[in-house]
Write a protein that holds these residues in place. Sequence first.
Motif, PDB file in Angstrom:
ATOM      1  N   VAL A  18       1.941  -9.613  24.926  1.00 50.61           N
ATOM      2  CA  VAL A  18       2.220  -9.009  26.233  1.00 50.61           C
ATOM      3  C   VAL A  18       0.995  -9.107  27.145  1.00 50.61           C
ATOM      4  O   VAL A  18       1.098  -9.481  28.314  1.00 50.61           O
ATOM      5  N   MET A  19      -0.178  -8.785  26.595  1.00 52.08           N
ATOM      6  CA  MET A  19      -1.397  -8.874  27.398  1.00 52.08           C
ATOM      7  C   MET A  19      -1.698 -10.322  27.782  1.00 52.08           C
ATOM      8  O   MET A  19      -2.155 -10.604  28.900  1.00 52.08           O
ATOM      9  N   GLY A  20      -1.441 -11.239  26.848  1.00 52.44           N
ATOM     10  CA  GLY A  20      -1.671 -12.646  27.140  1.00 52.44           C
ATOM     11  C   GLY A  20      -0.769 -13.164  28.241  1.00 52.44           C
ATOM     12  O   GLY A  20      -1.118 -14.129  28.937  1.00 52.44           O
ATOM     13  N   ASP A  21       0.382 -12.518  28.404  1.00 47.89           N
ATOM     14  CA  ASP A  21       1.300 -12.900  29.489  1.00 47.89           C
ATOM     15  C   ASP A  21       0.917 -12.259  30.821  1.00 47.89           C
ATOM     16  O   ASP A  21       0.862 -12.929  31.853  1.00 47.89           O
ATOM     17  N   ILE A  22       0.646 -10.938  30.801  1.00 52.26           N
ATOM     18  CA  ILE A  22       0.552 -10.219  32.062  1.00 52.26           C
ATOM     19  C   ILE A  22      -0.831 -10.272  32.710  1.00 52.26           C
ATOM     20  O   ILE A  22      -0.938 -10.324  33.940  1.00 52.26           O
ATOM     21  N   LEU A  23      -1.888 -10.280  31.931  1.00 50.86           N
ATOM     22  CA  LEU A  23      -3.230 -10.264  32.535  1.00 50.86           C
ATOM     23  C   LEU A  23      -3.493 -11.495  33.414  1.00 50.86           C
ATOM     24  O   LEU A  23      -4.013 -11.347  34.528  1.00 50.86           O
ATOM     25  N   PRO A  24      -3.125 -12.712  32.969  1.00 46.59           N
ATOM     26  CA  PRO A  24      -3.317 -13.860  33.849  1.00 46.59           C
ATOM     27  C   PRO A  24      -2.504 -13.770  35.151  1.00 46.59           C
ATOM     28  O   PRO A  24      -2.916 -14.336  36.173  1.00 46.59           O
ATOM     29  N   GLU A  25      -1.368 -13.065  35.109  1.00 48.15           N
ATOM     30  CA  GLU A  25      -0.580 -12.886  36.331  1.00 48.15           C
ATOM     31  C   GLU A  25      -1.358 -12.108  37.387  1.00 48.15           C
ATOM     32  O   GLU A  25      -1.077 -12.207  38.585  1.00 48.15           O
ATOM     33  N   PHE A  26      -2.352 -11.336  36.937  1.00 45.59           N
ATOM     34  CA  PHE A  26      -3.183 -10.544  37.842  1.00 45.59           C
ATOM     35  C   PHE A  26      -4.566 -11.182  38.025  1.00 45.59           C
ATOM     36  O   PHE A  26      -5.502 -10.525  38.483  1.00 45.59           O
ATOM     37  N   GLY A  27      -4.679 -12.451  37.662  1.00 50.25           N
ATOM     38  CA  GLY A  27      -5.919 -13.175  37.911  1.00 50.25           C
ATOM     39  C   GLY A  27      -7.005 -12.964  36.880  1.00 50.25           C
ATOM     40  O   GLY A  27      -8.175 -13.292  37.136  1.00 50.25           O
ATOM     41  N   LEU A  28      -6.643 -12.422  35.711  1.00 58.24           N
ATOM     42  CA  LEU A  28      -7.621 -12.196  34.649  1.00 58.24           C
ATOM     43  C   LEU A  28      -7.264 -13.084  33.463  1.00 58.24           C
ATOM     44  O   LEU A  28      -6.333 -12.781  32.711  1.00 58.24           O
ATOM     45  N   PRO A  29      -7.987 -14.189  33.266  1.00 61.35           N
ATOM     46  CA  PRO A  29      -7.686 -15.087  32.144  1.00 61.35           C
ATOM     47  C   PRO A  29      -7.739 -14.342  30.806  1.00 61.35           C
ATOM     48  O   PRO A  29      -8.678 -13.589  30.551  1.00 61.35           O
ATOM     49  N   PHE A  30      -6.729 -14.567  29.985  1.00 58.39           N
ATOM     50  CA  PHE A  30      -6.652 -13.843  28.721  1.00 58.39           C
ATOM     51  C   PHE A  30      -5.637 -14.539  27.834  1.00 58.39           C
ATOM     52  O   PHE A  30      -4.690 -15.161  28.309  1.00 58.39           O
ATOM     53  N   SER A  31      -5.826 -14.412  26.510  1.00 58.42           N
ATOM     54  CA  SER A  31      -4.875 -14.978  25.553  1.00 58.42           C
ATOM     55  C   SER A  31      -4.618 -13.975  24.438  1.00 58.42           C
ATOM     56  O   SER A  31      -5.428 -13.081  24.184  1.00 58.42           O
ATOM     57  N   ALA A  32      -3.495 -14.154  23.770  1.00 56.22           N
ATOM     58  CA  ALA A  32      -3.168 -13.295  22.633  1.00 56.22           C
ATOM     59  C   ALA A  32      -4.240 -13.399  21.547  1.00 56.22           C
ATOM     60  O   ALA A  32      -4.633 -12.404  20.937  1.00 56.22           O
ATOM     61  N   ARG A  33      -4.738 -14.611  21.328  1.00 50.20           N
ATOM     62  CA  ARG A  33      -5.782 -14.808  20.321  1.00 50.20           C
ATOM     63  C   ARG A  33      -7.036 -14.018  20.669  1.00 50.20           C
ATOM     64  O   ARG A  33      -7.709 -13.455  19.798  1.00 50.20           O
ATOM     65  N   GLN A  34      -7.347 -13.965  21.958  1.00 49.73           N
ATOM     66  CA  GLN A  34      -8.535 -13.233  22.402  1.00 49.73           C
ATOM     67  C   GLN A  34      -8.409 -11.746  22.090  1.00 49.73           C
ATOM     68  O   GLN A  34      -9.378 -11.103  21.681  1.00 49.73           O
ATOM     69  N   TYR A  35      -7.199 -11.199  22.281  1.00 55.80           N
ATOM     70  CA  TYR A  35      -7.004  -9.787  21.938  1.00 55.80           C
ATOM     71  C   TYR A  35      -7.261  -9.567  20.452  1.00 55.80           C
ATOM     72  O   TYR A  35      -7.972  -8.646  20.061  1.00 55.80           O
TER      73      TYR A  35
END
Length: 227
Positions: free
Chosen positions: A27-44
Amino acid sequence: MNTAAPLCLLFDCDGTLVDSEILLAEVMGDILPEFGLPFSARQYMDEFRGVRFQTIVQTLESRFQTLAEDTFTQLEAGMRSRMEARMRAELVIIPGMSAALEQLSSHPMAVVSNGPERKIRCALESTDLGHYFAGRLFSAYTLNVWKPDPELYRKAAAAMGYTPQQCVVIDDAAVGVEAGLAAGMHVIHLNHFPNEESTPEGAIGIHHANELTAVIASLSTKVTADA
């Protein structure tokens, strides 16, 4: 102190009772980039498991860009809504945990989580684990203190009527293990990634929930002998 009393078991929720971490990561990997914050599920999974959502966002803002004013509220609401839908549709119990809870049901038990109370309740309702805890839920958002601050576990212990020495923390995330140790409690680290994570000194590492009953029995014997 009544040394004959069963140890009080304080369970983390996400990743300890229920297998929600990968859902949250996605979920975070999907929504954070929508707000301009690069992120991936693996990173979490690699960097932020168990960490407060606001702290994750603030860390990403420091690396990339600051969100516009009031945007965080919109981001968090969207994340919570998506996560609840995924949990109700897909959430499963950590393997072996149902049997462990049944075997440990003579102990007083509570859930102590960095998540909001609504999320904890959703997790327990979705997996039918709520009856083991009878509403004894302690949320960082309600108590306004987040792991790794040990005060969250201390407040939960006090509310349950136990001293730190009478409590066992069961947590899978580094922030929770750190909090339990700093609180002066016995700590069991449910280590799902033994090849990548080490169990800190002072905590007991296990790899599967089916080990819980024997470890807690051993702790109970030790606490009684030391008293």
